[in-house]
Design an enzyme around this catalytic site. Structure first.
Site, PDB file in Angstrom:
ATOM      1  N   ASP A  27      46.244  42.536  39.875  1.00 37.07           N
ATOM      2  CA  ASP A  27      46.882  43.600  39.112  1.00 37.07           C
ATOM      3  C   ASP A  27      47.546  42.994  37.925  1.00 37.07           C
ATOM      4  O   ASP A  27      47.389  42.128  37.281  1.00 37.07           O
ATOM      5  CB  ASP A  27      48.121  44.134  40.148  1.00 37.07           C
ATOM      6  N   ASP A  66      50.023  38.837  37.600  1.00 40.13           N
ATOM      7  CA  ASP A  66      48.686  38.051  37.361  1.00 40.13           C
ATOM      8  C   ASP A  66      48.170  38.050  35.750  1.00 40.13           C
ATOM      9  O   ASP A  66      47.178  37.726  35.402  1.00 40.13           O
ATOM     10  CB  ASP A  66      47.450  38.487  38.005  1.00 40.13           C
ATOM     11  N   ASP A 101      43.232  37.879  43.436  1.00 38.00           N
ATOM     12  CA  ASP A 101      44.657  38.181  43.985  1.00 38.00           C
ATOM     13  C   ASP A 101      44.182  38.850  45.356  1.00 38.00           C
ATOM     14  O   ASP A 101      43.270  39.461  45.466  1.00 38.00           O
ATOM     15  CB  ASP A 101      45.492  38.896  43.005  1.00 38.00           C
ATOM     16  N   LYS A 102      45.077  38.507  46.142  1.00 41.24           N
ATOM     17  CA  LYS A 102      45.023  38.975  47.491  1.00 41.24           C
ATOM     18  C   LYS A 102      45.673  40.576  47.743  1.00 41.24           C
ATOM     19  O   LYS A 102      45.232  41.492  47.997  1.00 41.24           O
ATOM     20  CB  LYS A 102      45.567  38.162  48.548  1.00 41.24           C
ATOM     21  N   THR A 103      47.114  40.441  47.595  1.00 39.34           N
ATOM     22  CA  THR A 103      47.912  41.707  47.888  1.00 39.34           C
ATOM     23  C   THR A 103      47.628  42.872  46.827  1.00 39.34           C
ATOM     24  O   THR A 103      47.851  42.551  45.594  1.00 39.34           O
ATOM     25  CB  THR A 103      49.237  41.276  47.883  1.00 39.34           C
ATOM     26  N   ARG A 151      51.377  40.076  57.409  1.00 36.10           N
ATOM     27  CA  ARG A 151      52.460  39.516  56.546  1.00 36.10           C
ATOM     28  C   ARG A 151      53.842  39.742  57.059  1.00 36.10           C
ATOM     29  O   ARG A 151      54.236  40.586  57.569  1.00 36.10           O
ATOM     30  CB  ARG A 151      52.484  40.558  55.069  1.00 36.10           C
ATOM     31  N   ASP A 194      50.883  34.831  48.601  1.00 32.90           N
ATOM     32  CA  ASP A 194      51.459  35.008  50.117  1.00 32.90           C
ATOM     33  C   ASP A 194      51.222  33.743  50.787  1.00 32.90           C
ATOM     34  O   ASP A 194      50.866  32.780  50.273  1.00 32.90           O
ATOM     35  CB  ASP A 194      50.392  36.072  50.800  1.00 32.90           C
TER      36      ASP A 194
END
Length: 1265
Positions: free
Chosen positions: A895, A899, A557-559, A720, A785
């Protein structure tokens, strides 16, 4: 009771999960009477046949009598001397009727023992296998109404199958005509089958119509809001259906647990071998080994009891609370709660009592600590469902985060229904608590699910269980050949006892498995668990650790995972001139014009300050980090009662009256706020919305010029971007606010700017990603995102180039478009790999379109995609499942909130807990100190990761025992094959080795119990340091487990093959070792295994991948090649010794005491060389652990052993020591052949292994086709 929920639109219907998440299949049976069970009925004819043969039929297998035998017979009949003629006649008669009592009885006892052992094995097979038990004790029944038991097969990775009892209960116990329900309990969960479902369900369905009771988790919100709780009659029926709300963990006693372990296959096999040793006159050895086995199992049982005691503490004790029954509030116990109850939940800080069940918040608000459930230490805000559309259905996956109180969590702050509100339901608790509707109880709650995972997961500590048995069966084929040879050749000697010969053959078969094998297998996984816990990573499903060594695709995951939570607000861009005071045109500002957040116009400020979900807890704002930094940037503070005030300035305070929370599916949030006018009397209301620019675009009354160009520019730079919209609502009564729906606010908005937020990468993200790339993994980013922002982050991390191709479905005209917008390629061109760049980015809408219209091409494109953007949680889960179906071993790191699905369905799911309880540096420092030495670094070629090693090189934990120790079954080569009972020295050595392994295993298991707060419902792995560095730690431990297993089985295979030869062929030639020689050999083995177990792993992952399984070309070829070398050298020396330098006696007494001779000496030197060669050649070392030269104790042991062996073979060893070792002097003309054979054995085995290692020894990464 409830309607069927609609499936999420973003998840393809054909890929929706089907059936129960726990049970995969149910097979119904009827139990047979005891005497008809297969392990009794099938053996009655066998015993009858045996008895008939013993009594009625003589055995024609006895040989003609010898003179000695006839002499004995003459003594029996009266000491009468028989003439030669009479002796011949008696021998002829014996051949005719075969009445020699000694031989008939001996063979009969062997057959009886064989039948008895087969019956015992059949009984134990019913314990080991549910399928066998069902086949032998039950009759299949297709109609569940007539069945008495059911075999329940769970979903993969959800425990093991069980044979459970079927119960029947009537809706009205006193009414025999009422509806009859069939049910069973599996893993603490109840499954039912009603007559109506039996009629509608097909008997051929996998679950036979059995299902969990229907909990009210999919009803309309109107049902929950209008609920009045249970009446006493309804409560009785509900309790009969759902059971009490209890998280009871049954704790078996020591006897029950020991009985369970004592019937395990390995333990039974070991006890069987102990019995064989007793028959073979190895009493001291047998009693000692049996004692050690029992002590080992007792140690494990004691540890398991401690584990169960910890698990029992995780359940909560019942406590009183207010429940609405019979239309009035009354106090009831929490264990009596039922689905459909209305309860009052209040904060109980002094008692620390958790929420007793999963509940929907109907009225009031509260803040909940979910750390014991998710591992996240940040409290979560929970709001009521009062503002929801009455016709909308509850979806726990969507609404659970904001509106459901999960069992096991703790309320840290609550606010009951406001007193000024109109009380339409009449539900206000006497304690002014939050009004909640009970959804699920018992082990069906989220806490119950986690407890079941922990409870049934502790039994799954194993490493390659199926491959282990397969490899043992492979070795048994060679043991069978050796046993067959021994029986055939040994039977040619008429004087040899068939009983002793049968015993020898049986010992050969049992020599394949040494007694330490189960301990070593457990250590391979438990040492990894220990290392991970020391590094701040907790695991609830240990069987997944070996999967980590096979990972092909790492998904991130990115954020909050790759990017930091420490966000930077750059400002607001594109503010319209009419509100900025710079004119009244309708266009936005210049693209380069970014206004500081604390200098924005009043309309923009209202959106920034009011559109958030922050709450105040003990004077500290909690919530989304993005919203906290935004509020800090505008220099406003949140106060109680959902109000925000400026830290300075004269702007009026803003109050939030209604929130429509952020949704991953909607990609936006909105609020209704208000502020007092200058007159101080009237309140001016407004709506504020923020979200994805492409989503809000259609909600604006007019879209400013340059809208798309402006936000695309910032997203391409990695920022963002959130679009801000405002709507004036004027003045109104407070009661009218509840009438507004989300759609009313999110329409005809006025654009007030773009919020630009910089999301810097975590400092460790790039080193970790580069290390994983270097370590031969595919890296993929899956984020919700924007695609351009995700591609920019991917380029910074090195996942893709600066100009990746993005597919956004119909919005991109079904073309792949480059990030800069200058290139466009048809969909088919990318599928055919004709595009100039294959760095692909697929968006959520693009995925949905391809699933429905272009699915065949999607399966070809999906593995090549490096960035997935604008993905919902359901789409993340779908991608992970698709990659698994394509044969990729997947790791998902994210997180524990958005997810969850992807984390649970991947082979290795790693949940990063956002609030690290300890620093990673401290953990790694403590770990390095605990190991006693610094960790060994690995420098990749060219120093590509020199700067990475320090940042991402997580210590890989305590290494595992790299090989297989020997047991008394292997005594033919390393202990004397003579009938001399072992001495106390050899037993003490074996005792020390077993005790050391037991101590190591006990130390490891002290930390393998995962407690609530350490575990997360989101994933099997939970990182308490909240860093992606944990991924490297997990992969290192997975690779170490695989390498350890492979190395262990290579040594085991070679020892078993050589042992089979020595116990058969060489045994018949009288080869045996003295107790002193066996003691020296045992010391060497114990030392080498000790030093291997102390090998330290490397700190950085290598580019070379380990082999994923035991059965591969390298392992099979190197074992066969090394065995051929060892076998050839051993046969050569034995042949040369017997041909030129030593002759076997005419009458070889295999039962005689040991006497030194040249043959024994040569074989002993060769056998010791084989042992040294096995460790020297098969020690893996780099690139997964320290090399042999770095493992000084092991290197010194091998060097000293080799020097001594060659010194003895060269006759330069001191004569006194040589005499004590009972080694005879080798003839001078034979020295060169012996020394040459020893050297050739080591060199040839090493060359064969290294050549095969170079050709076949490297694992391959599954390619993206």
């Amino acid at each position: 009771m409830s309607e069927t929920p609609t499936l999420p639109a973003d998840l393809p219907v054909e890929k929706q999960p089907k059936g129960d998440e726990l049970v995969r299949r149910v097979v119904c049976y009827n139990e047979k009477p005891l005497w008809l069970h297969g392990y009794i009925l099938a053996f009655i004819p066998l015993y009858a046949i045996w008895l008939y043969c013993l009594i009625a039929i003589p055995f024609p297998l006895a040989p003609p009598p010898t003179n000695a035998t006839l002499a004995n017979v003459s003594d029996v009949v009266g000491n009468v001397t028989l003439s030669e003629h009479n002796a011949t006649a008696l021998a002829s008669a014996a051949e005719t009727d075969g009445t020699w009592i000694h031989w008939s009885f001996e063979l009969a006892m062997i057959l009886l023992a064989g039948i008895g052992l087969l019956q015992i094995l059949t009984v134990l097979a019913c314990v080991w296998s549910v399928n066998i038990r069902a086949a032998l004790t039950c009759v299949k029944e297709n109609d569940p109404q007539r069945a008495t038991v059911a075999q329940v097969i769970p979903q993969p990775n959800n425990g093991s199958a069980e044979l459970v009892r079927l119960y029947r209960q009537r809706k009205e116990p006193t009414d025999m005509t009422s509806e009859l329900t069939i049910c069973f309990i599996f893993q603490k969960v109840k499954f039912i089958l009603t007559p109506s479902e039996l009629q509608s369900a097909s008997l051929d369905s996998p679950t036979k119509g059995f299902r969990r009771p229907t909990f009210p988790i999919h009803d309309k919100f109107a049902v929950y809001r209008d609920a009045k709780g249970h009446t006493d009659e309804a409560a009785v029926l509900s309790e009969r259906l759902f059971g009490k709300n209890r998280l009871e963990m049954y704790a078996p006693n020591f006897r029950e647990l020991f009985q369970e372990r004592a019937t395990a296959p390995f333990f039974v096999f070991q006890v069987f071998c102990v019995g064989l040793w007793c028959l073979d006159e190895y009493w001291y050895y047998s009693v000692f080994t049996l004692f050690m086995l029992v002590a080992f199992e007792a140690t494990l049982v004691q540890q398991q009891l401690r584990n169960l005691a910890e698990i029992r503490k995780m359940g909560h004790k019942p406590y009183p609370l207010q429940v609405y029954r019979n239309r009035r509030w009354r106090q009831s116990s929490s264990d009596e709660l039922l689905p459909g109850d209305i309860v009052s939940i209040v904060r109980r800080p002094e008692e620390g009592r958790p929420v007793p069940a999963d509940m929907l918040l109907i009225r009031g608000t509260c803040i909940v600590d979910e750390s014991l459930l998710t591992g996240e230490s940040v409290p979560q805000m929970k709001e009521s469902i009062e503002s929801f559309d009455s016709a909308e259905h509850l979806d726990i996956g969507v609404h659970g985060r904001l509106h459901v109180l999960f069992g096991g969590t703790k309320v840290v702050q609550h606010a009951g229904p406001a007193k000024g509100e109109k009380d339409t339901s009449g539900l206000r608790a006497p304690d002014n608590g939050c009004i909640c509707y009970v959804l699920r109880t018992g082990f069906n709650t989220s806490q119950g699910s986690l407890l079941r995972t922990i409870m049934f997961g502790v039994k799954r500590v194993t490493a390659n269980n199926k491959e282990t048995f397969g490899f043992i069966l492979f070795l048994l084929t060679f043991a069978l050949s050796a046993a067959g040879y021994l029986w055939i050749e040994g039977s040619k000697d008429e004087r040899r006892s068939k009983y002793k010969l049968f015993l020898e053959c049986t010992l050969i078969l049992t020599s394949v498995i040494p007694p330490e094998l189960p301990i070593e297998l457990s250590l391979a996984v438990n040492s990894s668990l220990l290392a991970l816990v020391k590094l701040g990573t907790y695991c609830t499903e240990p069987f997944r650790i070996p999967f980590a060594g096979k990972i092909d695709v790492c998904c991130f995951d990115k954020t909050g995972t790759l990017t930091s939570d420490t966000l930077v607000v750059q400002g607001v861009s594109g503010i319209p001139r009419e509100i900025s005071g710079k004119g009244d045109g309708g266009s936005a500002h210049s693209e380069d014009d970014i206004v500081s957040a604390d200098s924005v116009p009043w309309e923009t400020l209202q959106v920034l300050a009011a559109c958030h979900s922050l709450v105040l807890l003990d004077d500290t704002p909690i919530g989304d980090p993005l919203e906290k930094v935004t509020l800090d940037a505008v220099k406003w503070n949140i106060t109680k009662a959902d109000a925000v005030v400026p830290t300075k300035g004269k702007q009026p305070a803003l109050k939030i009256y209604q929130r429509f929370h952020f949704s991953s599916a909607l990609k936006r949030m909105s609020v209704i706020g208000g502020f007092a006018k200058a007159t101080g009397v009237d309140t001016e209301f407004f709506g504020a919305v923020k979200g994805a620019p492409e989503v809000l675009r259609s909600m604006f009354a007019s879209v400013p010029d340059g809208y798309d160009e402006m936000y695309l520019k910032h997203t391409r730079q990695g920022a963002r971007v959130l679009a801000l919209g405002r709507k004036s609502l004027g003045q109104m009564a407070l009661s009218n606010i509840r009438n507004f729906h989300r759609e009313d606010i999110e329409a005809d908005l006025s654009f007030v700017g773009f919020l630009i937020i910089d999301t810097p990468l975590r400092p460790e993200s790039k080193p970790v990603v580069q290390e994983l790339l270097f370590a031969s993994h595919h890296i993929t980013m899956i984020t919700g995102d924007n695609a351009l922002t995700a591609c920019h982050v991917g380029a910074e991390l090195g996942l893709c180039g600066n100009n990746a191709l993005v597919f956004d479905g119909p919005s991109s005209d079904l073309h792949w478009e480059s990030v800069n917008g200058q290139e466009r390629h048809p969909l088919d061109a990318v599928v055919a790999k004709k595009a100039p760049s294959m760095d692909l980015c697929l968006t959520g809408p693009g995925l949905e379109w391809m699933v429905r219209s272009h699915y065949k091409n999607l399966t070809r494109v999906l593995p090549m995609v490096k960035v997935f953007a604008r993905f919902t949680p359901n789409q993340k889960e779908w991608v992970v499942n698709e990659l698994k179906q394509m044969g990729f071993f997947t790791l998902m790191c994210g997180d524990g909130t958005n997810d969850v699905g992807a984390l649970k369905h991947s082979h290795v799911g790693v949940a990063l807990l956002q609030k690290a309880v300890v620093s990673a540096e401290k953990l790694k420092a403590n770990y390095a100190e605990g190991s006693g030495e610094t960790l060994v670094p690995l420098m990749p070629p060219g120093g590509a990761l020199q700067t990475t090693a320090g940042k991402s090189g997580a210590a890989a934990g305590a290494s595992k025992a790299e090989g297989e120790t020997r047991g008394p079954r292997n005594r033919r080569l390393q202990e004397p094959p003579a009938r001399t009972p072992p001495t106390a020295n050899r037993a003490n050595l074996q005792q020390q080795r077993l005790q050391q392994l037991i101590e190591e295993l006990q130390d490891d298991q002290e930390v393998t119990v995962v407690k609530l707060g350490d575990a997360s419902v989101a994933a099997p792995f939970s990182s308490k340091i909240g860093s992606v560095r944990s991924v490297c730690d997990i992969v290192k431990q997975g690779r170490c487990t695989l390498v350890t297993t492979l190395q262990m089985f290579k040594i085991l295979a070679l020892n078993a093959l050589i042992l089979a030869y020595s116990q058969s062929v060489l045994y018949l030639k009288g080869v045996k070792f003295s107790d002193t020689q066996a003691t020296i050999q045992g010391l060497f083995l114990a030392g080498c295994f000790l030093f291997i177990s102390r090998s330290k792993p490397l700190t950085v992952l290598s580019a070379q991948r380990p082999l994923p399984n035991i059965f591969n070309a390298y392992t099979l070829l190197t074992v066969c090649g090394q065995f051929a070398v060892h076998f050839g050298c051993l046969v050569f020396l034995v042949t040369q010794t017997l041909a030129q330098h030593y002759s076997l006696p005419d009458k070889l007494d295999l039962e005689a005491e040991f006497a030194p001779n040249l043959l024994n000496t040569v074989v002993y030197l060769m056998s010791m060389t084989l042992q040294v060669s096995t460790f020297l050649v098969n020690y893996r070392g780099r690139p997964f652990m320290e090399s042999l030269l770095e493992n000084r104790p092991l290197m010194y042991s091998i060097s000293i052993s080799l020097s001594s062996l060659f010194a003895m073979a060269s006759n330069v060893f001191p004569a006194e020591l040589q005499e004590q070792l009972q080694i005879v002097r080798i003839p001078d003309e034979f020295v060169y052949k012996v020394v040459g054979a020893l050297a050739l054995d080591i060199v040839a085995a090493w060359c064969i292994d290294r050549v095969l290692l170079m050709l076949f020894g490297e694992g391959t990464l599954k390619r993206r086709k």
